[in-house]
Design an enzyme around this catalytic site. Sequence first.
Site, PDB file in Angstrom:
ATOM      1  N   ARG A  86     -24.222 -34.644  29.078  1.00  0.00           N
ATOM      2  CA  ARG A  86     -24.548 -36.019  28.678  1.00  0.00           C
ATOM      3  C   ARG A  86     -25.071 -36.765  29.909  1.00  0.00           C
ATOM      4  O   ARG A  86     -24.340 -37.331  30.691  1.00  0.00           O
ATOM      5  CB  ARG A  86     -23.317 -36.722  28.118  1.00  0.00           C
ATOM      6  CG  ARG A  86     -23.541 -38.189  27.745  1.00  0.00           C
ATOM      7  CD  ARG A  86     -24.478 -38.347  26.570  1.00  0.00           C
ATOM      8  NE  ARG A  86     -23.863 -37.868  25.330  1.00  0.00           N
ATOM      9  CZ  ARG A  86     -24.508 -37.824  24.163  1.00  0.00           C
ATOM     10  NH1 ARG A  86     -25.780 -38.224  24.087  1.00  0.00           N
ATOM     11  NH2 ARG A  86     -23.888 -37.371  23.078  1.00  0.00           N
ATOM     12  N   GLN A  93     -28.422 -29.868  16.949  1.00  0.00           N
ATOM     13  CA  GLN A  93     -29.132 -31.039  17.481  1.00  0.00           C
ATOM     14  C   GLN A  93     -29.901 -30.697  18.759  1.00  0.00           C
ATOM     15  O   GLN A  93     -29.355 -30.160  19.707  1.00  0.00           O
ATOM     16  CB  GLN A  93     -28.118 -32.156  17.774  1.00  0.00           C
ATOM     17  CG  GLN A  93     -28.681 -33.397  18.424  1.00  0.00           C
ATOM     18  CD  GLN A  93     -29.239 -34.389  17.424  1.00  0.00           C
ATOM     19  OE1 GLN A  93     -29.259 -34.146  16.233  1.00  0.00           O
ATOM     20  NE2 GLN A  93     -29.670 -35.534  17.917  1.00  0.00           N
ATOM     21  N   ARG A 124     -31.064 -26.472  25.920  1.00  0.00           N
ATOM     22  CA  ARG A 124     -30.175 -27.253  26.791  1.00  0.00           C
ATOM     23  C   ARG A 124     -28.759 -26.691  26.857  1.00  0.00           C
ATOM     24  O   ARG A 124     -27.932 -27.189  27.633  1.00  0.00           O
ATOM     25  CB  ARG A 124     -30.141 -28.718  26.336  1.00  0.00           C
ATOM     26  CG  ARG A 124     -29.572 -28.902  24.941  1.00  0.00           C
ATOM     27  CD  ARG A 124     -29.581 -30.352  24.508  1.00  0.00           C
ATOM     28  NE  ARG A 124     -28.851 -30.511  23.241  1.00  0.00           N
ATOM     29  CZ  ARG A 124     -28.238 -31.610  22.871  1.00  0.00           C
ATOM     30  NH1 ARG A 124     -28.244 -32.675  23.666  1.00  0.00           N
ATOM     31  NH2 ARG A 124     -27.605 -31.676  21.720  1.00  0.00           N
ATOM     32  N   HIS A 168     -35.270 -35.133  28.082  1.00  0.00           N
ATOM     33  CA  HIS A 168     -34.383 -36.196  27.587  1.00  0.00           C
ATOM     34  C   HIS A 168     -33.809 -36.988  28.780  1.00  0.00           C
ATOM     35  O   HIS A 168     -32.634 -36.870  29.109  1.00  0.00           O
ATOM     36  CB  HIS A 168     -33.274 -35.541  26.771  1.00  0.00           C
ATOM     37  CG  HIS A 168     -32.502 -36.456  25.876  1.00  0.00           C
ATOM     38  ND1 HIS A 168     -32.216 -37.765  26.192  1.00  0.00           N
ATOM     39  CD2 HIS A 168     -31.950 -36.239  24.651  1.00  0.00           C
ATOM     40  CE1 HIS A 168     -31.508 -38.302  25.221  1.00  0.00           C
ATOM     41  NE2 HIS A 168     -31.339 -37.391  24.271  1.00  0.00           N
ATOM     42  N   ASP A 218     -33.217 -46.964  19.150  1.00  0.00           N
ATOM     43  CA  ASP A 218     -33.672 -45.582  19.048  1.00  0.00           C
ATOM     44  C   ASP A 218     -35.077 -45.632  18.478  1.00  0.00           C
ATOM     45  O   ASP A 218     -35.273 -45.682  17.264  1.00  0.00           O
ATOM     46  CB  ASP A 218     -32.729 -44.773  18.154  1.00  0.00           C
ATOM     47  CG  ASP A 218     -32.986 -43.281  18.252  1.00  0.00           C
ATOM     48  OD1 ASP A 218     -33.956 -42.883  18.914  1.00  0.00           O
ATOM     49  OD2 ASP A 218     -32.209 -42.507  17.651  1.00  0.00           O
ATOM     50  N   GLU A 271     -37.864 -41.110  27.516  1.00  0.00           N
ATOM     51  CA  GLU A 271     -38.014 -39.659  27.518  1.00  0.00           C
ATOM     52  C   GLU A 271     -39.283 -39.205  26.835  1.00  0.00           C
ATOM     53  O   GLU A 271     -39.817 -39.917  25.996  1.00  0.00           O
ATOM     54  CB  GLU A 271     -36.809 -39.032  26.856  1.00  0.00           C
ATOM     55  CG  GLU A 271     -36.434 -39.725  25.552  1.00  0.00           C
ATOM     56  CD  GLU A 271     -35.059 -39.377  25.016  1.00  0.00           C
ATOM     57  OE1 GLU A 271     -34.986 -38.414  24.226  1.00  0.00           O
ATOM     58  OE2 GLU A 271     -34.078 -40.034  25.403  1.00  0.00           O
TER      59      GLU A 271
END
Length: 259
Positions: A64, A81, A86, A157, A202, A259
Amino acid sequence: MPAKSIEKINGADGSLERVLLRGQNGSSVEVYLFGATITSWKSQGKERLFLSEKAKLDGSKAVRGGIPLVFPQFGPGELPQHGFARTRKWTFVDAIEHGAGMVAHFELKENEDTLASKWPYKFVLHYTVDLTATTLSTVIKYENTDTREFSFTSLMHTYFRVPDIKDTQVTGLQNVLYADKIAGTQDEREGREAVTVAANEDRVYTDVPGVVSVQYGGERVSITRFNFKDIVLWNPWAEKAAEMSDFGDSEYNSMICVE
């Protein structure tokens, strides 16, 4: 002036393997092999990336903060997700000095798990992290080694550290169309020269034409992109932050994702 250095930390103490590049004028970058995730970038001795104090750095879930790599799926879908890149261990290929900078190369290929997933293709991802005294450049190349064509979505990200989200501005988005994922609307047009955040945001800005900058406290971090036409702007704000186990309840005040 301190000498530049390249350090491969093997995680003998139980921590995850990572690569640390130290450059000139207090610059450095740390890259975990888990996800090839950049967890720290310092320029002029200042940390520029946000990493949650609750981030899991044990390989149990995606990190995170920093710069996680999203591939082959952005957001929810048939895969977990943001896909699997990652949360896979990457290969550290090499790192070298070049002039005033330093560059490290990483690689990810398919394995049994990815071939058994809903995205069962052979591929190679080539990731380059290039550090100078004042800049960080990240380049990812996608190679199809399968006999079939495939489609994918991908992004970097990036979580930026800011002193106070209320005093943070993002420029370079004026007149750009965006989708507001919170409001559920499409093709909104950004009217502000300087975008600020005061709630859960978002947004996906499409076909962003030039440089986008994050400004705070008299400083500016500028983002120049090649072949990434869209920009995602995200901040969870208080209510959403409280729902995430790997994100502090008040940490939304000190970060913004561009991002």
